[in-house]
Design an enzyme around this catalytic site. Sequence first.
Site, PDB file in Angstrom:
ATOM      1  CB  CYS B  87      73.373 -23.364  15.844  1.00  0.00           C
ATOM      2  SG  CYS B  87      72.291 -21.923  15.904  1.00  0.00           S
ATOM      3  CG  HIS B 196      71.189 -25.756  12.252  1.00  0.00           C
ATOM      4  ND1 HIS B 196      71.130 -26.320  13.504  1.00  0.00           N
ATOM      5  CD2 HIS B 196      70.987 -24.438  12.435  1.00  0.00           C
ATOM      6  CE1 HIS B 196      70.905 -25.385  14.405  1.00  0.00           C
ATOM      7  NE2 HIS B 196      70.811 -24.234  13.779  1.00  0.00           N
ATOM      8  CD  GLU B 198      71.632 -29.902  12.817  1.00  0.00           C
ATOM      9  OE1 GLU B 198      72.700 -29.603  12.253  1.00  0.00           O
ATOM     10  OE2 GLU B 198      71.040 -29.146  13.621  1.00  0.00           O
TER      11      GLU B 198
END
Lengths: 106, 252
Positions: B87, B196, B198
């Site tokens: 990002c 993302h 994660e």
Amino acid sequence: MRFTATVEIVGLEGMADPEGQTIERALPALGFAGVEGVHVGKVIRFLIEAPDAKAAAETVGAMCERFLTNPVIETASIRLEAGPAGISMPLESGSAADAVPAVDQP
Amino acid sequence: MSKRIAIVCFPGSNCEHDVAAAWESLGGSADIVWHTATTLKDADAVVLPGGFAHGDYLRPGAIARFSPIMSQVARFAADGGPVVGICNGFQVLTEAHLLPGALCRNSGLRFLCKTVECEVASTNSVLTTRARLGQVLRLPINHYEGRFTCDETTLRELEDEGRVVLRYWRDNPNGSIRSIAGITNRARNVVGVMPHPERASNPLSGSVDGRILLESLLVLLAQGQLSDGGRQLAPEMVHASGPAPAQDRRLQ
């Protein structure tokens, strides 16, 4: 010498400018006809100390290339005025150092 | 052996703990490194996390690029060390010229915060070796400036060299050119992605599809494919596009 530099940044030709397009579409709705080519950008203004207008233009040009713009998506035009903004002393000549009137007075 | 990532934290970064938690849940270890640091110590990989580094002032990533740690990140990348930008981290990598192109405001001028489907477009990058070509991953996006763009020559290179690693699948949420959601550099060790991974690494967050991306990096590091001195993807990893062998899928 001290100069007021005004850097005007817009997207490169052909880059999508959704904000400009939105404004362009809105204008006729408000009765403002005949407007086209709306582009939204940003303006950065600062004072710069340099021996002369040419040197100032070169320095500001380098700033644009390395930091103030992203050359992948943006282009800039540079305006220089001698002295602080508002106390304009038109310069003699030079493309990047074209004399322009001082900013709007209140 | 625990593989250690350095997560660079700029003023305004806000995903550093998410990345650390996801990485640690896979068995790795993570250090959060402040942007004024001048060393990455003995990191095996570097992650630039999401957020709004330096307030996104001027342009996202424009000021972060000059943070002291970034010269170390550039050197680490030049030596073949894996560098992943997520990002805002992707935006920083483009501004730092570690990846080509730029990320502009979304075509709809809306901040997007939702889960999207992305297709793995190349398994030849440090983030995708364990994924399957064409595999569709459900990943969250969370950005205002995620519309990838570049000049035609760059686009041709990215496509011809198989350097687009992720593409939005079916729906293109932000107007990215060719639905590009993530790219890699020529050496395949620097990867930037807008989604993302994660945040899709724990069942509680609604998807675990991001794990395969982080696992790819972890497995590469564990196998020493990217150890000092020989930091290039080995040919068999470079061309791997089938499913990963089951015994390699977890590292603990």
